[in-house]
Design a protein around this motif. Structure first.
Motif, PDB file in Angstrom:
ATOM      1  N   THR A   1      -3.279  15.758   0.368  1.00 41.75           N
ATOM      2  CA  THR A   1      -3.810  15.161  -0.865  1.00 41.75           C
ATOM      3  C   THR A   1      -3.096  13.847  -1.141  1.00 41.75           C
ATOM      4  OG1 THR A   1      -2.277  16.523  -2.162  1.00 41.75           O
ATOM      5  CG2 THR A   1      -4.522  17.350  -1.864  1.00 41.75           C
ATOM      6  N   HIS A   2      -1.818  13.934  -1.445  1.00 42.60           N
ATOM      7  CA  HIS A   2      -1.034  12.717  -1.669  1.00 42.60           C
ATOM      8  C   HIS A   2      -0.624  12.072  -0.341  1.00 42.60           C
ATOM      9  CE1 HIS A   2       2.332  10.688  -4.236  1.00 42.60           C
ATOM     10  NE2 HIS A   2       1.910   9.888  -3.288  1.00 42.60           N
ATOM     11  N   PHE A   3      -0.229  12.893   0.630  1.00 42.20           N
ATOM     12  CA  PHE A   3       0.343  12.376   1.871  1.00 42.20           C
ATOM     13  C   PHE A   3      -0.528  12.691   3.084  1.00 42.20           C
ATOM     14  CE2 PHE A   3       3.918  14.012  -0.810  1.00 42.20           C
ATOM     15  CZ  PHE A   3       4.317  12.783  -1.301  1.00 42.20           C
ATOM     16  N   ASP A   4      -0.417  11.823   4.094  1.00 39.61           N
ATOM     17  CA  ASP A   4      -1.006  12.083   5.401  1.00 39.61           C
ATOM     18  C   ASP A   4      -0.362  13.368   5.938  1.00 39.61           C
ATOM     19  OD1 ASP A   4      -1.550  12.227   8.121  1.00 39.61           O
ATOM     20  OD2 ASP A   4      -1.428  10.070   8.434  1.00 39.61           O
TER      21      ASP A   4
ATOM     22  N   TYR B   1       0.795  -1.223   0.000  1.00 40.28           N
ATOM     23  CA  TYR B   1       0.000   0.000   0.000  1.00 40.28           C
ATOM     24  C   TYR B   1       0.838   1.290   0.000  1.00 40.28           C
ATOM     25  CZ  TYR B   1      -3.714  -3.277   1.185  1.00 40.28           C
ATOM     26  OH  TYR B   1      -4.604  -4.314   1.159  1.00 40.28           O
ATOM     27  N   HIS B   2       2.138   1.213  -0.309  1.00 39.43           N
ATOM     28  CA  HIS B   2       2.953   2.423  -0.224  1.00 39.43           C
ATOM     29  C   HIS B   2       2.704   3.405  -1.362  1.00 39.43           C
ATOM     30  CE1 HIS B   2       5.496  -0.002  -2.938  1.00 39.43           C
ATOM     31  NE2 HIS B   2       6.029   1.137  -3.334  1.00 39.43           N
TER      32      HIS B   2
ATOM     33  N   PRO C   1      -2.748   0.196  -5.194  1.00 34.43           N
ATOM     34  CA  PRO C   1      -3.571  -0.583  -6.129  1.00 34.43           C
ATOM     35  C   PRO C   1      -5.062  -0.617  -5.804  1.00 34.43           C
ATOM     36  CG  PRO C   1      -2.526  -2.068  -4.571  1.00 34.43           C
ATOM     37  CD  PRO C   1      -2.010  -0.690  -4.243  1.00 34.43           C
ATOM     38  N   GLU C   2      -5.474  -0.235  -4.583  1.00 33.49           N
ATOM     39  CA  GLU C   2      -6.879  -0.395  -4.182  1.00 33.49           C
ATOM     40  C   GLU C   2      -7.617   0.913  -3.980  1.00 33.49           C
ATOM     41  OE1 GLU C   2      -7.177  -2.982  -0.831  1.00 33.49           O
ATOM     42  OE2 GLU C   2      -6.123  -4.652  -1.794  1.00 33.49           O
ATOM     43  N   GLY C   3      -6.935   2.028  -4.131  1.00 26.25           N
ATOM     44  CA  GLY C   3      -7.594   3.314  -3.960  1.00 26.25           C
ATOM     45  C   GLY C   3      -8.008   3.593  -2.532  1.00 26.25           C
ATOM     46  N   LEU C   4      -7.241   3.103  -1.561  1.00 23.53           N
ATOM     47  CA  LEU C   4      -7.541   3.383  -0.160  1.00 23.53           C
ATOM     48  C   LEU C   4      -7.335   4.865   0.128  1.00 23.53           C
ATOM     49  CD1 LEU C   4      -5.801   0.355   1.620  1.00 23.53           C
ATOM     50  CD2 LEU C   4      -8.156   0.541   0.800  1.00 23.53           C
ATOM     51  N   ALA C   5      -8.052   5.364   1.139  1.00 22.15           N
ATOM     52  CA  ALA C   5      -7.961   6.785   1.473  1.00 22.15           C
ATOM     53  C   ALA C   5      -7.823   6.962   2.980  1.00 22.15           C
ATOM     54  CB  ALA C   5      -9.188   7.541   0.968  1.00 22.15           C
ATOM     55  N   GLY C   6      -7.182   8.080   3.371  1.00 22.80           N
ATOM     56  CA  GLY C   6      -7.111   8.473   4.771  1.00 22.80           C
ATOM     57  C   GLY C   6      -6.492   7.403   5.649  1.00 22.80           C
ATOM     58  N   GLU C   7      -7.108   7.211   6.821  1.00 24.50           N
ATOM     59  CA  GLU C   7      -6.564   6.281   7.801  1.00 24.50           C
ATOM     60  C   GLU C   7      -6.821   4.820   7.454  1.00 24.50           C
ATOM     61  OE1 GLU C   7      -7.881   7.380  11.649  1.00 24.50           O
ATOM     62  OE2 GLU C   7      -6.839   9.320  11.645  1.00 24.50           O
ATOM     63  N   ASN C   8      -7.508   4.570   6.347  1.00 24.03           N
ATOM     64  CA  ASN C   8      -7.648   3.185   5.884  1.00 24.03           C
ATOM     65  C   ASN C   8      -6.325   2.662   5.333  1.00 24.03           C
ATOM     66  OD1 ASN C   8     -10.394   2.941   6.528  1.00 24.03           O
ATOM     67  ND2 ASN C   8     -11.004   3.931   4.618  1.00 24.03           N
ATOM     68  N   ILE C   9      -5.438   3.566   4.972  1.00 27.49           N
ATOM     69  CA  ILE C   9      -4.107   3.161   4.516  1.00 27.49           C
ATOM     70  C   ILE C   9      -3.277   2.810   5.743  1.00 27.49           C
ATOM     71  CG2 ILE C   9      -2.081   3.859   3.184  1.00 27.49           C
ATOM     72  CD1 ILE C   9      -3.828   6.075   1.949  1.00 27.49           C
ATOM     73  N   PRO C  10      -2.614   1.656   5.760  1.00 29.71           N
ATOM     74  CA  PRO C  10      -1.781   1.302   6.927  1.00 29.71           C
ATOM     75  C   PRO C  10      -0.789   2.421   7.253  1.00 29.71           C
ATOM     76  CG  PRO C  10      -2.000  -0.583   5.474  1.00 29.71           C
ATOM     77  CD  PRO C  10      -2.629   0.577   4.752  1.00 29.71           C
ATOM     78  N   PHE C  11      -0.590   2.641   8.544  1.00 31.82           N
ATOM     79  CA  PHE C  11       0.222   3.772   9.007  1.00 31.82           C
ATOM     80  C   PHE C  11       1.650   3.709   8.462  1.00 31.82           C
ATOM     81  CE2 PHE C  11       2.572   6.312  12.123  1.00 31.82           C
ATOM     82  CZ  PHE C  11       1.769   7.440  12.180  1.00 31.82           C
TER      83      PHE C  11
END
Length: 840
Positions: A433-436, A373-374, A384-394
């Protein structure tokens, strides 16, 4: 002792003083005993027994050091029996004898501490015991012997043992805490709390023995001690020694197991790192990328306080995050231009491919989320999955920032490296936008310190890539070999890309030189080709790298030139740098960097020697046989590109030049002006001069076209010499010419027009007609300025053409009226140029 902390030294001095005072007090009390029944013989036996059992210890603190910093002696049972039977002063004497013998091999300051502390603990215990028995405090001060132990005294016996235990373990815990900076309570609980039962057992044994002594009489005292006290004490010692030995063995086993696990983990990571670096070494543009990304990501993780488990996952994931690129075609990864939608889809699959490759590996840390998910983005537009926000592993969010920063500050196939400041600006702009945004801020807080530390080590974005990296280990050398093997394939691919393009020789050589510099960093790269004026001389047509300013336009020094001999003999030269090889005429102020090694390969196409590729380096042995082999292959393939470049220049020259005057033709001028106009009103200003010779027709009519051609060639040379070095002169057709005057407005155009007019009028044709006399020429000139008079080539030529005819008409009218001819053409109103075009 001097090596101990000051507070520990002060504590030792306090115990020394207190213990010394108590020992002196105990001896004074023993010397003033008035009790006639006091049995000095029995006391001597007790003291001797206490000394004999002194070396029998149970180590309490779990330390691998040889120093006996915390232990329990078997002598407590004897010491306590002495206290119960003879009183506290006698117990102090027995305690000192026990400790002195038991600690004989310790350093002096430790032995003194243990002896002093034994006096303190025996005194404190005796004091408590005396208060609880019938002797009382005054009797204790006078050294009076207590009454015989009875059942009623057993609670006092146990309390006295607890006091002894507390002072003993508390004193030892304190000194260990002060010297090792451990928390005293935690240290005491871990190492001493469990020893309390042994003290209570020893006190009970002593009390029991003396209780029996009171029942049987003094004459069986010695037998009672031997039968009851010694066996019980020895059994206590044996039990606890066995227990502690097993505990130590178990602890050592645990520590060895932990050490083994740590070593396995290090081996595990080292294996992963080696394999990842081997994969990374195949990429010409991302070599060492994973190590830099790991360093940035780990710095952010530590700054944000990640757990050790997550940190290990981040470290390992950073090493493996691009492993999925094994499933992406190299022509896509290395494509220098923009990717097509289909090619980008292939790139977007690499995180999932990487996660699938690693899926069978049971990592003890969360590695797969980092790898997979990087490339997700905070706003959900990533892959690859279009994850957003805190759904992306820290940890994947952390790696995303580190990965993008290194990509921006590294040279890639499609662009050069960006500066640290420019990359930081991108991170700031794309936070949210791109980054936390929180992670992006943490990255910005640590990155300056990280890259500055890397710069001190000679690496990172703040250090220009000049020198070939030093390989210190066999693993580094293996990575170098992989990198070189890949570089060979990549170099040939790059040359093939150049071969496929239609470019002039200047562009071709510049591209090839820069590609060689990228493959062999830290070098000077020159392309020398045969001079058009003198085939026996090679001239540098392109130079990059070290000493570039000196090598520009240098040439071989003569027949003895090493480079010239290499080309003539068609044999590669690998060796030292020859200072007499090239004639350097540059007047640059840039200091010369000493060179010590050279690799010179001839460029030969279909048997014809075109020139050479020269590589130089500051190191004495910078080039290997591998480098020679690689450069020979590149030279062999580049020869065609260079030949095509030369041919392209000749063809282009014929297509864009007038064969008679060797000036540019109308085709070239039209393209040139259109390109200059592309910037619109923001482009640099320039002027177009349109010229038509006056009185040229009599030359052709009376002296022939060949003589007329000579006159046109002379006038072409006059125009070259009259205009500036950056101005462009072209032949429009017949006796008409065009001039592009750079950075010129109307005033500058008028000044150039005047100078051209004067030069043409003063030209002597050296032609004399019998009736007309000496033939003299004139010129009519019109000008148009960009962007005022037009925004494209057609408009500018039309305006200049109209003004040129107006100038010609006015000059004829003045001649008919007998007026003098003006030396500077005037700008008239425009008119239709249809008749002009028809004549052309």
């Amino acid at each position: 002792m001097n090596t101990l902390p000051t507070i520990a030294q002060n504590y030792l001095k306090l115990i020394y003083t207190l213990g010394g005072v108590l020992i002196v007090l105990a001896l004074w009390q023993l010397c003033h005993i008035t009790n006639s029944e006091f049995n000095w013989g029995h006391l001597t036996i007790f003291v001797v027994l206490a000394g004999m059992v002194g070396p029998k210890k149970i180590r309490l603190t779990r330390s691998r050091t040889t120093d006996d910093v915390g232990s329990m002696s078997l002598g407590f049972t004897i010491i306590y029996a002495t206290m119960l039977h003879f009183g506290p002063p006698a117990a102090v004497l027995a305690a000192c004898a026990n400790v002195f013998v038991g600690c004989f091999r310790q350093p002096t300051y430790q032995r003194m501490f243990n002896v002093a502390l034994s006096a303190v603990e025996a005194t404190a215990s005796g004091f408590a015991l005396s208060l609880l028995r019938d002797v009382g405090f005054a009797g204790w001060l006078r050294g009076e012997s207590p009454d015989k132990v009875t059942v009623a005294h057993l609670p006092a016996v146990l309390i006295g043992a607890i006091v002894y235990y507390a002072v003993n373990t508390g004193g030892v815990s304190t000194v260990i805490s002060l010297t090792s900076k451990q928390k005293i309570i935690a240290l005491w609980k871990e190492n001493f709390l469990w020893t309390l039962p042994s003290y209570l057992a020893g006190a009970s044994a002593s009390g029991l023995a003396l209780l029996l002594l009171g029942l049987t009489g003094n004459h069986v005292a010695t037998l009672t001690i031997v039968v009851f006290v010694a066996p019980v004490g020895y059994m206590t010692y044996t039990v606890y020694e066995t227990y502690t030995a097993r505990a130590r063995e178990k602890q050592e086993h645990i520590e060895e197991l932990q050490t083994s696990q740590a070593q396995l983990a290090e081996l595990y990571l080292a294996t992963i790192k080696s394999l990842a670096l081997a994969i990374d070494a195949k990429d010409q543009y991302t070599h060492q990328h994973i190590l830099r990304v790991q360093r940035y990501a780990v710095a952010v993780g530590e700054h944000m306080g990640l757990s050790e488990n997550d940190m290990e996952g981040l470290r390992t994931g950073a090493l493996l995050h691009d492993i999925g690129k094994l499933g992406v075609p190299e022509y896509v990864l290395l494509k220098p231009g923009k990717l097509t939608a289909e090619e980008f889809d292939k790139i977007k699959k690499h995180p999932e491919i990487g996660a699938a490759i690693l899926d069978p590996v049971e990592f003890p840390w969360p590695v797969l989320p980092v790898v997979k998910y990087h490339h997700e983005k905070w706003d959900g537009t990533g892959y690859p999955e279009g994850l957003a926000g805190e759904n992306i592993p820290f940890t994947a969010r952390i790696l995303a920032v580190a990965d993008v920063y290194d990509a921006l500050t590294s040279t890639r196939s499609y662009r050069n490296a960006w500066t640290h400041e420019k990359a930081i600006h991108v991170i700031q702009k794309d936070a949210g936008t791109h980054f936390d945004p929180v992670i992006a801020q943490a990255f910005l807080e640590v990155i300056d310190g990280v890259v500055q530390e890397m710069a001190k080590e000679g690496q990172g974005p703040l250090v220009p890539r000049k020198e070939t990296p030093i390989y210190a280990t066999k693993a580094d050398e293996a990575a170098r070999d992989i990198h070189r093997a890949s570089s060979e394939l990549w170099a040939l691919y790059e040359v093939a890309q150049t071969l496929s393009a239609s470019m002039g020789i200047t562009e071709t050589l510049d591209i090839l030189a820069r590609k060689l510099e990228a493959i062999l960093p830290g070098t000077s790269c020159l392309f020398l080709l045969k001079s058009e004026d003198n085939p026996d001389t090679l001239v540098a047509r392109a130079a990059v790298g070290t000493n570039r300013e000196h090598f520009l336009e240098c040439q071989t020094s003569g027949a003895r030139s090493l480079t010239l001999k290499t080309v003539e003999q068609r044999e590669t030269y690998l060796g030292g740098f020859d200072h007499d090889d090239l004639l350097i005429t540059s007047e640059t102020q840039v200091p010369w960097a000493p060179l010590n090694s050279a690799l010179i390969v001839p460029i030969v196409h279909q048997g014809e020697a075109l020139g050479s590729i020269n590589l130089y380096h500051q190191h004495a042995v910078a080039f290997s046989q591998h480098d020679q082999h690689l450069l020979e292959m590149i030279s062999e393939r580049a020869a065609m590109a260079i030949y095509n470049g030369l041919l392209y220049d000749r063809t282009r020259s014929h297509a864009f030049t007038d064969p008679l005057t060797e000036l540019y033709n109308l085709r070239f001028l039209t393209q040139y002006v259109e390109k200059r106009c592309e910037g619109g009103e923001e482009a640099r200003r320039f002027s177009v001069l349109c010229m038509d010779l006056d009185h040229f027709k009599p030359v052709n009519d009376n002296f022939g076209h060949l003589r007329g051609d000579d006159v046109l060639r002379d006038l072409a040379q006059i125009l070259r010499e009259t205009v500036g070095p950056r101005d462009v002169v072209a032949r429009y057709g017949g006796d008409e010419f065009l001039v592009i005057v750079e950075d010129a407005g109307q005033d500058e155009a008028n000044e150039i027009s005047r100078r051209i007019h004067d030069a043409v009028v003063s030209y002597d044709t050296r032609l004399v007609h019998p009736l007309l006399g000496a033939l003299r020429l004139g010129v009519s000139i019109g000008s148009a300025c960009f962007p005022k008079d037009g925004m494209d080539c057609a408009s500018l030529l039309s305006a200049a053409d109209q003004r040129m005819y107006q100038d010609k008409t006015e000059r004829k009218l003045r001649q008919m009226a007998g007026a003098p001819t003006l030396q500077q053409p005037k700008i008239a109103t425009t008119r239709s140029s249809s008749s002009r075009k028809k004549a052309a």
